[in-house]
Design an enzyme around this catalytic site. Structure first.
Site, PDB file in Angstrom:
ATOM      1  N   GLN A  46       0.780  -1.089  -0.030  1.00  0.00           N
ATOM      2  CA  GLN A  46      -0.182  -0.078   0.016  1.00  0.00           C
ATOM      3  C   GLN A  46       1.065   1.211   0.127  1.00  0.00           C
ATOM      4  OE1 GLN A  46      -1.072  -2.745   2.340  1.00  0.00           O
ATOM      5  NE2 GLN A  46      -2.894  -3.161   1.346  1.00  0.00           N
ATOM      6  N   CYS A  75      -6.355   0.581   7.168  1.00  0.00           N
ATOM      7  CA  CYS A  75      -5.201  -0.136   7.105  1.00  0.00           C
ATOM      8  C   CYS A  75      -4.337  -0.287   8.451  1.00  0.00           C
ATOM      9  CB  CYS A  75      -4.426   0.403   6.152  1.00  0.00           C
ATOM     10  SG  CYS A  75      -2.750  -0.587   5.938  1.00  0.00           S
ATOM     11  N   GLY A  76      -4.416  -1.508   9.109  1.00  0.00           N
ATOM     12  CA  GLY A  76      -4.331  -1.488  10.433  1.00  0.00           C
ATOM     13  C   GLY A  76      -2.462  -1.413  10.581  1.00  0.00           C
ATOM     14  N   ASN A  77      -1.888  -2.190   9.846  1.00  0.00           N
ATOM     15  CA  ASN A  77      -0.474  -2.112   9.922  1.00  0.00           C
ATOM     16  C   ASN A  77       0.114  -0.908   9.478  1.00  0.00           C
ATOM     17  OD1 ASN A  77       0.175  -5.097  10.707  1.00  0.00           O
ATOM     18  ND2 ASN A  77      -0.450  -5.568   8.746  1.00  0.00           N
ATOM     19  N   ASN A 159     -13.095  -1.429   6.301  1.00  0.00           N
ATOM     20  CA  ASN A 159     -12.898  -2.220   5.071  1.00  0.00           C
ATOM     21  C   ASN A 159     -13.581  -3.393   4.912  1.00  0.00           C
ATOM     22  OD1 ASN A 159     -10.981  -3.146   6.804  1.00  0.00           O
ATOM     23  ND2 ASN A 159      -9.261  -3.238   5.208  1.00  0.00           N
ATOM     24  N   HIS A 161     -14.178  -7.545   5.076  1.00  0.00           N
ATOM     25  CA  HIS A 161     -13.522  -8.712   5.287  1.00  0.00           C
ATOM     26  C   HIS A 161     -14.442 -10.017   5.149  1.00  0.00           C
ATOM     27  CE1 HIS A 161      -9.382  -6.974   6.263  1.00  0.00           C
ATOM     28  NE2 HIS A 161      -9.979  -6.019   6.650  1.00  0.00           N
ATOM     29  N   ASN A 192     -11.273  -8.295   1.096  1.00  0.00           N
ATOM     30  CA  ASN A 192     -10.199  -8.963   1.707  1.00  0.00           C
ATOM     31  C   ASN A 192     -10.681 -10.196   2.341  1.00  0.00           C
ATOM     32  OD1 ASN A 192      -8.109  -6.429   1.865  1.00  0.00           O
ATOM     33  ND2 ASN A 192      -9.870  -5.645   2.727  1.00  0.00           N
ATOM     34  N   GLU A 210      -5.467 -10.101   0.223  1.00  0.00           N
ATOM     35  CA  GLU A 210      -5.823  -8.840   0.472  1.00  0.00           C
ATOM     36  C   GLU A 210      -6.465  -8.215  -0.917  1.00  0.00           C
ATOM     37  OE1 GLU A 210      -3.993  -5.352   2.296  1.00  0.00           O
ATOM     38  OE2 GLU A 210      -2.720  -6.651   3.538  1.00  0.00           O
ATOM     39  N   ARG A 211      -7.798  -7.596  -0.778  1.00  0.00           N
ATOM     40  CA  ARG A 211      -8.425  -6.904  -1.955  1.00  0.00           C
ATOM     41  C   ARG A 211      -7.401  -5.874  -2.695  1.00  0.00           C
ATOM     42  NH1 ARG A 211     -13.063  -2.704  -0.758  1.00  0.00           N
ATOM     43  NH2 ARG A 211     -11.521  -1.795   0.862  1.00  0.00           N
ATOM     44  N   CYS A 219      -1.817  -8.460   7.650  1.00  0.00           N
ATOM     45  CA  CYS A 219      -2.951  -7.475   7.448  1.00  0.00           C
ATOM     46  C   CYS A 219      -3.637  -7.240   9.024  1.00  0.00           C
ATOM     47  CB  CYS A 219      -3.774  -8.397   6.656  1.00  0.00           C
ATOM     48  SG  CYS A 219      -5.244  -7.368   5.957  1.00  0.00           S
ATOM     49  N   THR A 221      -5.853  -5.089   9.698  1.00  0.00           N
ATOM     50  CA  THR A 221      -7.462  -5.048   9.646  1.00  0.00           C
ATOM     51  C   THR A 221      -8.040  -6.416   9.668  1.00  0.00           C
ATOM     52  OG1 THR A 221      -7.780  -4.642   7.433  1.00  0.00           O
ATOM     53  CG2 THR A 221      -7.991  -2.857   9.108  1.00  0.00           C
ATOM     54  N   GLY A 222      -7.159  -7.395   8.799  1.00  0.00           N
ATOM     55  CA  GLY A 222      -7.712  -8.875   8.873  1.00  0.00           C
ATOM     56  C   GLY A 222      -7.729  -9.549   9.883  1.00  0.00           C
TER      57      GLY A 222
HETATM   58  N1  LIG Z   1      -3.053  -4.347   5.030  1.00  0.00           N
HETATM   59  C1  LIG Z   1      -3.855  -3.667   5.617  1.00  0.00           C
HETATM   60  C2  LIG Z   1      -5.228  -3.873   4.931  1.00  0.00           C
HETATM   61  C3  LIG Z   1      -5.272  -2.959   3.847  1.00  0.00           C
HETATM   62  C4  LIG Z   1      -6.826  -3.361   3.195  1.00  0.00           C
HETATM   63  C5  LIG Z   1      -6.651  -3.404   1.723  1.00  0.00           C
HETATM   64  N2  LIG Z   1      -6.090  -4.436   1.024  1.00  0.00           N
HETATM   65  C6  LIG Z   1      -8.208  -3.234   1.321  1.00  0.00           C
HETATM   66  O1  LIG Z   1      -8.534  -3.042   0.113  1.00  0.00           O
HETATM   67  O2  LIG Z   1      -8.852  -2.921   2.324  1.00  0.00           O
HETATM   68  C7  LIG Z   1      -4.087  -3.676   7.068  1.00  0.00           C
HETATM   69  O3  LIG Z   1      -2.835  -4.080   7.748  1.00  0.00           O
HETATM   70  O4  LIG Z   1      -5.004  -3.577   7.544  1.00  0.00           O
END
Ligand SMILES: N[C@H](CCC[C@H](N)C(=O)O)C(=O)O
Length: 276
Positions: A46, A75-77, A159, A161, A192, A210-211, A219, A221-222
């Site tokens: 990202q 995006c949590g990370n 986002n 999931h 995601n 990931e989306r 991830c 948020t995942g």
């Molecule tokens: N890597 C990110 C998630 C990005 C989410 C993105 N792939 C989306 O389309 O929502 C995290 O750490 O939360």
């Protein structure tokens, strides 16, 4: 356009961080894709852009773009890396930050052990707000993919999931099933896709397709979405150590309506300049 950036990662989920306060940025989806390209650009999952806040009580705004150029809500990370970035760039002296994202406000706390803790807000489970096509909200949903029916759970952390329980993440069909669920027509904004293996009431393993990116090494948020799903199905307690390919995130959630808290590392790899 000459751009200064920092290359950072949260457990291997990697980012190009851009200071959109000290430098004026005009980033088209094409330029985002160019930045994210691992052969012709910097390379990242990202691109994160720091901006001045739009509301008085926030310290910053931060915007998130997937490697495919699309802007997303959370995006949590990235939030953890953002907190380290603004401190290292002396854009703030605070250790507690309130940050605007497209998903709403995030509370970030830089801890003394160098990790970052993020209040990721409360999960959203109503299908139409995820968004996911379902008549009523349920713990699980049948999802047909190429004639085969899979059991998924659906949740939004800002986002979308989808989470599938598996017996062994190492054997999970991430590459084959991930993109088919990501683009499933019941997820109008794509999704995601998390593959979750419960090891005990306090430990789990997770891989995420990931989306807009593909499988990442972590991830945030995942991990939050996986915690919510496992907790609602009473498979885990309020605190969960989630082992992702890139490392461990600690997630706390005490139940519906409550915020999910995620704690983990944030690493700066190098600073650079790129001409786009
Ligand atoms: N890597 C990110 C998630 C990005 C989410 C993105 N792939 C989306 O389309 O929502 C995290 O750490 O939360």
């Amino acid at each position: 356009m000459r751009l200064k950036f920092s290359k950072m990662h949260g457990l291997g989920n990697d980012f190009v961080m851009l200071d959109g306060i000290s430098q004026r940025l005009k980033l088209s989806p094409e330029k985002i894709r160019q930045l994210a390209d691992r052969h012709t650009g910097v390379g990242c999952d990202q691109v994160l852009v720091v901006e001045s806040p739009r509301t008085p009580d926030a310290d910053f705004r931060y915007r998130i773009y997937n490697a495919d150029g699309g802007e997303v809500e959370n995006c949590g990370n990235g939030a953890r890396c953002f907190a380290r970035f603004v401190r290292e760039r002396r854009l703030t002296g605070k250790k507690q930050l309130l940050v605007e994202t497209a998903a709403g406000m995030l509370q970030l706390n830089l801890l003394d052990d160098d990790r970052v803790s993020v209040d990721m807000g409360a999960p959203v489970l109503e299908p139409q707000q995820i968004p996911f096509a379902a008549d009523i909200r349920a713990e699980t949903y049948p999802l047909e993919v190429d004639g085969e029916v899979f059991t998924i759970s659906a949740v939004s952390m800002g986002n979308p999931h989808a989470v599938l329980l598996v017996d062994d993440v190492d054997a999970a069909p991430v590459e084959e099933l991930g993109p088919k669920v990501e683009h499933h027509q019941r997820f109008p904004q794509r999704v995601n896709v998390g593959f979750l293996q419960i090891e005990s009431r306090a430990r789990a393993r997770l891989r995420v397709f990931e989306r807009g990116v593909g499988e990442t090494r972590a991830c945030g948020t995942g991990a939050c979405a996986a915690m919510v799903v496992a907790r609602l199905r009473d498979l885990v307690d309020d605190s969960l150590e989630i082992q992702l390919p890139g490392g461990i995130l600690t997630i706390h959630w005490s139940g519906p309506g409550q915020p999910v808290t995620m704690t983990g590392p944030a690493t700066t790899v190098y600073h650079g300049q790129i001409v786009l």
